[in-house]
Each structure stands twice: as structure tokens, then as C-alpha cells.
Design an enzyme around this catalytic site. Sequence first.
Site, PDB file in Angstrom:
ATOM      1  N   HIS A  46       0.855  -1.197   0.000  1.00  0.00           N
ATOM      2  CA  HIS A  46       0.000   0.000   0.000  1.00  0.00           C
ATOM      3  C   HIS A  46       0.889   1.245   0.000  1.00  0.00           C
ATOM      4  O   HIS A  46       1.683   1.454   0.924  1.00  0.00           O
ATOM      5  CB  HIS A  46      -0.894  -0.033   1.242  1.00  0.00           C
ATOM      6  CG  HIS A  46      -1.876   1.093   1.331  1.00  0.00           C
ATOM      7  ND1 HIS A  46      -3.094   1.095   0.668  1.00  0.00           N
ATOM      8  CD2 HIS A  46      -1.825   2.264   2.012  1.00  0.00           C
ATOM      9  CE1 HIS A  46      -3.739   2.206   0.943  1.00  0.00           C
ATOM     10  NE2 HIS A  46      -3.000   2.940   1.748  1.00  0.00           N
ATOM     11  N   MET A  80       0.886  11.532  -1.022  1.00  0.00           N
ATOM     12  CA  MET A  80       0.281  12.734  -0.418  1.00  0.00           C
ATOM     13  C   MET A  80       0.912  13.989  -1.002  1.00  0.00           C
ATOM     14  O   MET A  80       2.131  14.038  -1.178  1.00  0.00           O
ATOM     15  CB  MET A  80       0.524  12.739   1.099  1.00  0.00           C
ATOM     16  CG  MET A  80      -0.004  11.515   1.801  1.00  0.00           C
ATOM     17  SD  MET A  80       0.169  11.694   3.589  1.00  0.00           S
ATOM     18  CE  MET A  80      -0.284  10.040   4.118  1.00  0.00           C
TER      19      MET A  80
HETATM   20  C1  DX5 Z   1      -3.076   7.535   6.330  1.00  0.00           C
HETATM   21  C2  DX5 Z   1      -2.633   6.463   5.352  1.00  0.00           C
HETATM   22  C3  DX5 Z   1      -2.543   5.115   5.954  1.00  0.00           C
HETATM   23  C4  DX5 Z   1      -1.577   5.003   7.104  1.00  0.00           C
HETATM   24  C5  DX5 Z   1      -1.906   3.812   7.945  1.00  0.00           C
HETATM   25  O1  DX5 Z   1      -3.235   8.715   5.639  1.00  0.00           O
HETATM   26  O2  DX5 Z   1      -3.533   6.402   4.282  1.00  0.00           O
HETATM   27  O3  DX5 Z   1      -2.258   4.156   4.952  1.00  0.00           O
HETATM   28  O4  DX5 Z   1      -0.263   4.897   6.681  1.00  0.00           O
HETATM   29  O5  DX5 Z   1      -1.018   3.779   9.012  1.00  0.00           O
HETATM   30  P1  DX5 Z   1      -1.391   3.140  10.414  1.00  0.00           P
HETATM   31  O6  DX5 Z   1      -1.688   1.669  10.142  1.00  0.00           O
HETATM   32  O7  DX5 Z   1      -0.165   3.328  11.224  1.00  0.00           O
HETATM   33  O8  DX5 Z   1      -2.589   3.848  10.934  1.00  0.00           O
HETATM   34 ZN    ZN Z   2      -3.428   4.717   2.794  1.00  0.00          ZN
END
Ligand code: DX5
Ligand code: ZN
Length: 220
Positions: free
Chosen positions: A36, A40
Amino acid sequence: MKNVDIKIAPSILSADFANMASDIISLENSGADIIHCDVMDGVFVPNITFGIKMISDIRKVTSLPLDCHLMIVEPEKYVEAFAKAGADFITVHYEACKDNLADVLKLIKSFGVKCGAVINPNTKASVLDDVLPLCDMVLVMSVYPGFGGQSFIAETLDNVKYLRAKIDQIDKDILLEIDGGINNDTVKLAKEAGANVIVSGNTIFKAESRAHAVLSLKNA
Ligand code: DX5
Ligand code: ZN
């Protein structure tokens, strides 16, 4: 709930960006199903990560599917570049596309890439009713996007349940992904609600054994 095949998608937002290749290989060796990739832009979300070149560089070191979660405004401008960089899935936010969402999903598909729609915690899942048949994946955010390591927002399980019911009415294999604050407890709630792709950053990266963490999330 149906007996579904659960896929674990570690989020490389929690990786060491200066050692990305070794982190990707370690995830592959730990039994990850999907990588994944959190893109951003500092506009749609208050954080900046990486872009197209990172995806094409990661593409060279793994054959796992790359799930590109675009947290950017005007994603349609960059879909072709992410597709050419080697994305297997491109997901775009409803909040970034609004009325344009169906066209952006079709654009993603036109490059031979699987497409998905994402909703923030404060967006009602019913906004996706019309586009659901176009999607290969839908992503329910269980935190506000921007940062890893946040706490799971339990109310977002209503969005998961709603979409599970809708997907089960459609004769198409649409993945239902959940992202944010997933640990060994919250993953159970997510699965019970009907999610079958589990994104996890901190829980996997902070674990002593990534392989053990992936297996625990899968079997929880
Ligand atoms: C948040 C991201 C997530 C994040 C998840 O904006 O889209 O993919 O990295 O991280 P955890 O599992 O640490 O909440
Ligand atoms: Zn994400």
C-alpha cells in the site's frame, strides 16, 4: 459474514524512505499480499510523501501488487503517470473528485489498472452508490488521511458494513479495504464488518517480527 480471503497490505508510509528497497523486500518475505503506497501532496492532506518515481522504483524490486492510494487534488492529472509507473491499483478520494469520480475511475481503467474509490471518515458511504459497479476496490478510511499511527475511528465501521451489503448485491468481485489505526484488536472489528483488504502501517513496522505481525492480522 462470508468466509472471505483476507489480504494484508502493509503501508509503506511507515517504512524508512532511505531504505525503501530493503523494507519492500522484507514485507514480501513477511507474507504481505499487497504493498500500500500512500501518495500525499500537501494540499489534499497536510503531509507530503512521494510520487511517481518512487512507484516506478518500487516496481523494480517487487512483483507484489502496488496499491497506490492517491491523497492528492486533481488526481486525473496524474493517473496515467502512476499507471505507467507500474501501479496495479489506483484509488482516488471521493472528496477530491466529487462529481468527476466516475470519469476518473474510467480513466484509471482505460490504462489497464484496477480502480478504486476512497471515502474519508466523515463521508457517508452512500455517496458511492452510483460508482460502485465501476470499482475493483473501495477503501474506507478509518482515520483522517495524512499520517500513520492514529487511533481507529470506530464509527467508520458503519461505512464498511454499508459497502459490504452493497457489494454482496453486485455480481462482481470488489475488494473492500480499510485503512488507518489497524491493530490486532481493531482488525477483528474491520473483518466482522466485512473488510477483506487490511492496510496496516505502524502495527507491522513497529513489530519485532513483521512476518508474525502479518500473520496475526490475517488470522485475528
Ligand atoms: C493515512 C494512510 C494510511 C496510514 C496507515 O493517511 O492512508 O495508509 O499509513 O497507518 P497506520 O496503520 O499506522 O494507521
Ligand atoms: Zn493509505
